[in-house]
Scaffold this motif. Structure first.
Motif, PDB file in Angstrom:
ATOM      1  N   SER A   1       0.719   0.518  -4.421  1.00 56.75           N
ATOM      2  CA  SER A   1      -0.607   0.877  -4.884  1.00 56.75           C
ATOM      3  C   SER A   1      -1.321   1.583  -3.733  1.00 56.75           C
ATOM      4  O   SER A   1      -0.666   2.058  -2.799  1.00 56.75           O
ATOM      5  CB  SER A   1      -1.349  -0.379  -5.345  1.00 56.75           C
ATOM      6  N   ALA A   2      -2.673   1.641  -3.771  1.00 50.47           N
ATOM      7  CA  ALA A   2      -3.376   2.390  -2.725  1.00 50.47           C
ATOM      8  C   ALA A   2      -4.771   1.830  -2.523  1.00 50.47           C
ATOM      9  O   ALA A   2      -5.339   1.170  -3.394  1.00 50.47           O
ATOM     10  CB  ALA A   2      -3.445   3.874  -3.087  1.00 50.47           C
ATOM     11  N   ASN A   3      -5.327   2.125  -1.340  1.00 51.25           N
ATOM     12  CA  ASN A   3      -6.716   1.810  -1.010  1.00 51.25           C
ATOM     13  C   ASN A   3      -7.223   2.890  -0.065  1.00 51.25           C
ATOM     14  O   ASN A   3      -6.470   3.784   0.342  1.00 51.25           O
ATOM     15  CB  ASN A   3      -6.822   0.418  -0.374  1.00 51.25           C
ATOM     16  N   ILE A   4      -8.505   2.797   0.326  1.00 49.28           N
ATOM     17  CA  ILE A   4      -9.092   3.874   1.135  1.00 49.28           C
ATOM     18  C   ILE A   4      -8.913   3.629   2.628  1.00 49.28           C
ATOM     19  O   ILE A   4      -8.391   4.469   3.352  1.00 49.28           O
ATOM     20  CB  ILE A   4     -10.594   4.026   0.799  1.00 49.28           C
ATOM     21  N   ASP A   5      -9.379   2.467   3.099  1.00 43.48           N
ATOM     22  CA  ASP A   5      -9.370   2.221   4.549  1.00 43.48           C
ATOM     23  C   ASP A   5      -7.979   1.813   5.019  1.00 43.48           C
ATOM     24  O   ASP A   5      -7.117   1.438   4.240  1.00 43.48           O
ATOM     25  CB  ASP A   5     -10.412   1.170   4.934  1.00 43.48           C
ATOM     26  N   VAL A   6      -7.782   1.857   6.353  1.00 50.27           N
ATOM     27  CA  VAL A   6      -6.461   1.560   6.925  1.00 50.27           C
ATOM     28  C   VAL A   6      -6.142   0.072   6.921  1.00 50.27           C
ATOM     29  O   VAL A   6      -5.056  -0.320   6.495  1.00 50.27           O
ATOM     30  CB  VAL A   6      -6.357   2.151   8.347  1.00 50.27           C
TER      31      VAL A   6
ATOM     32  N   SER B   1       0.854  -1.186   0.000  1.00 54.96           N
ATOM     33  CA  SER B   1       0.000   0.000   0.000  1.00 54.96           C
ATOM     34  C   SER B   1       0.889   1.234   0.000  1.00 54.96           C
ATOM     35  O   SER B   1       2.108   1.160   0.234  1.00 54.96           O
ATOM     36  CB  SER B   1      -0.914  -0.016   1.225  1.00 54.96           C
ATOM     37  N   ALA B   2       0.265   2.407  -0.253  1.00 54.89           N
ATOM     38  CA  ALA B   2       1.042   3.628  -0.496  1.00 54.89           C
ATOM     39  C   ALA B   2       1.949   3.990   0.669  1.00 54.89           C
ATOM     40  O   ALA B   2       3.033   4.563   0.480  1.00 54.89           O
ATOM     41  CB  ALA B   2       0.091   4.785  -0.801  1.00 54.89           C
ATOM     42  N   SER B   3       1.587   3.661   1.883  1.00 42.68           N
ATOM     43  CA  SER B   3       2.374   4.044   3.040  1.00 42.68           C
ATOM     44  C   SER B   3       3.682   3.276   3.143  1.00 42.68           C
ATOM     45  O   SER B   3       4.541   3.615   3.960  1.00 42.68           O
ATOM     46  CB  SER B   3       1.567   3.830   4.327  1.00 42.68           C
ATOM     47  N   MET B   4       3.876   2.254   2.312  1.00 38.60           N
ATOM     48  CA  MET B   4       5.080   1.428   2.383  1.00 38.60           C
ATOM     49  C   MET B   4       6.087   1.806   1.295  1.00 38.60           C
ATOM     50  O   MET B   4       7.012   1.034   1.024  1.00 38.60           O
ATOM     51  CB  MET B   4       4.693  -0.047   2.242  1.00 38.60           C
ATOM     52  N   VAL B   5       5.945   2.989   0.685  1.00 32.09           N
ATOM     53  CA  VAL B   5       6.825   3.364  -0.426  1.00 32.09           C
ATOM     54  C   VAL B   5       8.283   3.471   0.012  1.00 32.09           C
ATOM     55  O   VAL B   5       9.200   3.048  -0.700  1.00 32.09           O
ATOM     56  CB  VAL B   5       6.331   4.689  -1.067  1.00 32.09           C
ATOM     57  N   ASP B   6       8.547   4.038   1.229  1.00 33.87           N
ATOM     58  CA  ASP B   6       9.931   4.147   1.682  1.00 33.87           C
ATOM     59  C   ASP B   6      10.497   2.796   2.088  1.00 33.87           C
ATOM     60  O   ASP B   6      11.700   2.546   1.961  1.00 33.87           O
ATOM     61  CB  ASP B   6      10.037   5.129   2.846  1.00 33.87           C
ATOM     62  N   ASP B   7       9.634   1.895   2.550  1.00 39.60           N
ATOM     63  CA  ASP B   7      10.091   0.549   2.923  1.00 39.60           C
ATOM     64  C   ASP B   7      10.564  -0.212   1.700  1.00 39.60           C
ATOM     65  O   ASP B   7      11.528  -0.981   1.771  1.00 39.60           O
ATOM     66  CB  ASP B   7       8.956  -0.218   3.608  1.00 39.60           C
TER      67      ASP B   7
END
Length: 779
Positions: free
Chosen positions: A229-234, A138-144
């Motif tokens: 990629s991305a999604n809406i919910d956490v 998901s988008a929050s893992m781009v730096d990982d």
């Protein structure tokens, strides 16, 4: 004596040797075995000539006492048989190396019994390791994603010192591509990152990207090509990905003999269970592999997320150990999940995954340092307990794991299996150390069927000319026949012969009428007997909870006391030893011994042996007034006659009386004198002989007492005067000292009165210069 009568006699005699099994009236060998592991069945044919069929079921010891020979006792014994045991590891010298011993066992258990055995487990020295890296994209893992571009090479270098058989694979996940987890406009489907002005591929559920391989360069290449990629919910669809990675073994490439590690990397929680119902997906997850030609999860939009229980089953079934590598804010959630998943561990991931290598190595070493047994298969109706015997000599009851185990170490486990009830067929289950491929396969059978039931003798001549089948030594009568040997037909017995009197219940409701005679039912409380089953040995009166006080036998409802005991409850001892006083008399002569205790009969007597009696001297106190009056007046008088007549007493100065009948009385009067006389009771009243008054104290010396009083008053007065004088002297001394102290503090001369002003004035004439006189006094 007939057969039934002889049966009754021996039935009564055996009431003292009956075991616990015979109290439950088992009518077949199978029923007997199911009563408990201590029960056995006698197959001796003639046994039924003396005992009812339920008497065949008892403990082996009780059956031997009853006369059943050992070869006729059906008593299956719990046992364990090792079918395969090739030793541990390479030292066993076998091509197929096993790290658990034994490998196969067969158990036979009686219901209610326990069986103990021991297994050994060795920690492999060079164990193959498969690590599948499952990453949240998901988008929050781009730096990982940027931080792990060299993870394959670095991980391979670290693992090289621990195993020579290391392989690495890669997969990724995001979320179910359905509403409300993502936006479904055409633009958002094509680019889920459109709202943040970033280009990213469409959302996907789970994608397998690299099968397990020893090529770290290929792993690094695959990782470098990935995009978030991305999604809406956490929450993400991580549990969907774990399920597919676990069950799609052919696609992932798991080896059968390897240690399978699934590294789950995410910074968010995961959906599970029925979360997908909000998107209209209601078909439960089936736990099957659904990978399409592109190695993507094809049923992501059609099946629910797996439940935690489904994940546990599949991970254990496929022997996969899960490592959760999650950020600090998600640590608690995944620790809760890991507590329910055997072998799962949790590591805290840095925000950019820079510590992922250290985290994987730490988790791997932790898993390699612990051996934890898993129980697989159907264990319903079984109770399994463990005791760990660890490599350092530590014994841990109730545990099935050992820690701090090094490569090559061997640990043992004592296993106890208890069977609660009979099984419908063989039960198979296995024991396996978590992360190992090797297992101990166990087949268990319940011993609930007697071998003698397998070969019945139909229409046996033993059973009254073929009226029944001989099975396990007892006759199973054909319909219409009853009796130990089927000797009676139903209705043939004379029921009236089984009634104690007309109108009474048959066999008093405590037995059955066989061929005109009562056969009493066994009772859990004791023995029932008598021609009409009218007697028993447990209906007698009880004392302190014991039948017949524990000192007698109950015979047909009445207590027959043992020697030395008496009473309705047999609770009274006939011995007088406990009632004997120190002087050898019974109850001090003031009572009688009843049930080993004194019952005092003399008024006023008390104590354990009636030894206390403050009022027992009243026989001497009654004539006191008569005697005192007689001695005071020095002879008979009207006053004394009145007092003596009221007491029916007569005073005599004679010394001629029968001493054996006389009571010698000695009293003390109000003047402290001793009053003595002899008292004899007669039909006409009491006769007082030889009254005397003696040992009177001397009168007081009046002059001496007066002198003593005067001297005491004088001495006390002088003493008080001296004390007063001393106190006055001390007070005066204190006043003088106080005055002297105040005088010393004065600022004027002691000879000058500061209140006095002299009438004489002195002055100096400054104009007069005579040498003879310079001053003049003027008054």
């Amino acid at each position: 004596m007939g057969i039934v009568s002889l049966y009754l006699v021996l039935h009564f005699w055996l009431g003292t040797v009956r075991g616990t099994c015979s109290q439950f009236s088992a009518l077949s060998c199978d029923e007997c075995l199911q009563l408990g592991p201590q029960c056995a069945w006698c197959t001796l044919q003639n046994f039924t000539a003396f005992f009812s069929i339920e008497e065949r079921c008892d403990t082996p010891e009780a059956l031997l006492q009853k006369g059943c020979f050992g070869e006729f006792v059906e008593f299956p014994v719990t046992n364990v048989k090792v079918l395969k045991d090739q030793g541990l590891g390479k030292r066993a010298g076998h091509t197929n190396v096993s790290y658990i011993a034994p490998q196969k066992m067969h158990l036979q258990l009686r219901p209610g019994s326990q069986l103990n055995f021991q297994i050994q487990v060795q920690q492999p020295e060079d164990h193959p390791v498969d690590i599948y890296y499952l990453m949240d994209l998901s988008a929050s893992m781009v730096d990982d994603l940027k931080m792990i571009k060299d993870l394959g090479s670095n991980l391979s270098k670290e693992m090289a010192s621990l195993t020579s058989k290391f392989r690495l694979g890669f997969g990724s996940f995001v979320e179910k591509p359905v509403l409300p987890f993502i936006k479904i406009t055409r633009e958002e489907l094509a680019n889920p990152c459109r709202s943040v002005d970033h280009e990213c591929p469409p959302t996907f559920g789970y994608r397998h990207l690299l099968s397990l391989t020893s090529s770290t360069d290929k792993f690094n290449e695959i990782v470098s090509k990935q995009q978030v990629s991305a999604n809406i919910d956490v929450p993400e669809g991580g549990f969907d990905a774990i399920m597919q990675a676990a069950v799609c073994g052919d696609r992932i490439g798991w080896r059968n003999d390897s240690m399978k590690l699934l590294v789950f990397v995410s910074d968010a929680d995961s959906h599970f269970g029925m979360d997908s119902k909000m998107s209209g997906i209601v078909v439960p997850n089936d736990g099957e592999c659904h990978m399409d030609g592109n190695n993507e999860y094809s049923m992501t939009a059609h099946l629910e997320y797996p439940t935690l229980g489904q994940l546990v089953d599949k991970l254990v079934e496929n022997n996969i150990l899960l490592i959760f590598a999650v950020t600090e804010n998600q640590r608690q959630n995944y620790e809760n999940y890991a507590s329910l998943i055997p072998g799962a561990t949790v590591g805290v991931l840095a925000s950019d995954s820079r510590n992922i290598l250290e985290l994987i190595m730490t988790s791997y070493k932790e898993l390699r340092s612990e051996i934890d047994l898993e129980v697989l298969g159907n264990t319903e109706d079984l109770q399994i307990s463990f005791t760990a015997l660890c490599q350092d000599g530590t014994i841990i009851p109730g545990h099935k794991n050992c820690s701090n185990v090094k490569a090559g170490d061997v640990v043992s486990f004592n296993v106890t299996v208890e069977l609660k009830g009979c099984l419908s067929g063989p039960r198979r289950f296995s024991l396996r150390p978590a992360g190992f491929q090797d297992t101990l396969e166990i087949e268990l059978e319940s011993q609930c069927v007697c071998d003698c039931h397998q070969t019945p003798e139909a229409n046996s001549t033993y059973c009254s000319r073929g009226r029944g089948a001989l099975e396990c030594g007892a006759c199973v009568c054909d319909p219409g026949f009853v009796g130990p040997k089927c000797e009676c037909t139903e209705g043939q017995e004379q029921v009236s012969d089984c009634r104690e009197h007309e109108g009474a219940e048959m066999c008093n409701g405590q037995g059955e009428c066989f061929c005109g005679q009562c056969v009493c039912h066994p009772s859990n409380f004791g023995r029932v007997y008598g021609a009409y089953c009218e007697c028993d040995d447990f209906s007698c009166l009880r004392f302190r909870g014991e039948i017949c006080g524990g000192h007698g036998e109950c015979d047909c409802g009445e207590c027959v006391c043992h020697r030395g005991w008496m009473g309705e409850f047999c609770n009274c001892s006939t011995s007088t030893n406990l009632c004997t006083s120190a002087d050898g008399s019974v109850c001090s002569g003031r009572g009688k011994c009843v049930c080993g205790k004194c019952e005092c009969t003399v008024p006023g007597a008390s104590g354990e042996r009636c030894e206390r009696c403050p009022t027992c001297e009243d026989i001497c106190n009654l004539p006191r007034s008569c005697v005192e009056c007689y001695l005071k007046t020095k002879g008979p008088s009207d006053e004394c006659a009145m007092k003596c007549n009221s007491l029916h007493a007569t005073v005599s100065n004679s010394t001629d009386f029968e001493e054996s009948r006389a009571a010698l009385c000695t009293l003390q009067n109000e003047d402290s004198c001793l009053l003595s006389f002899s008292l004899v009771d007669s039909d006409h009243g009491s006769i007082i002989y030889n009254p005397k008054l003696y040992a009177c104290p001397d009168p007081p010396n009046a002059p001496l007492i007066a002198l003593g009083v005067c001297m005491s008053v004088l001495i006390v007065g002088i003493t008080l005067l001296v004390i007063w004088k001393f106190l006055v002297s001390v007070h005066d001394r204190k006043e003088v000292a106080k005055f002297e102290a105040e005088k010393a503090k004065a600022r004027w001369q002691s000879s000058t009165n500061p209140l006095f002003r002299s009438s004489t004035s002195t002055f100096k004439n400054v104009t007069y210069k005579s040498t003879g006189q310079q001053k003049s006094d003027i008054s």
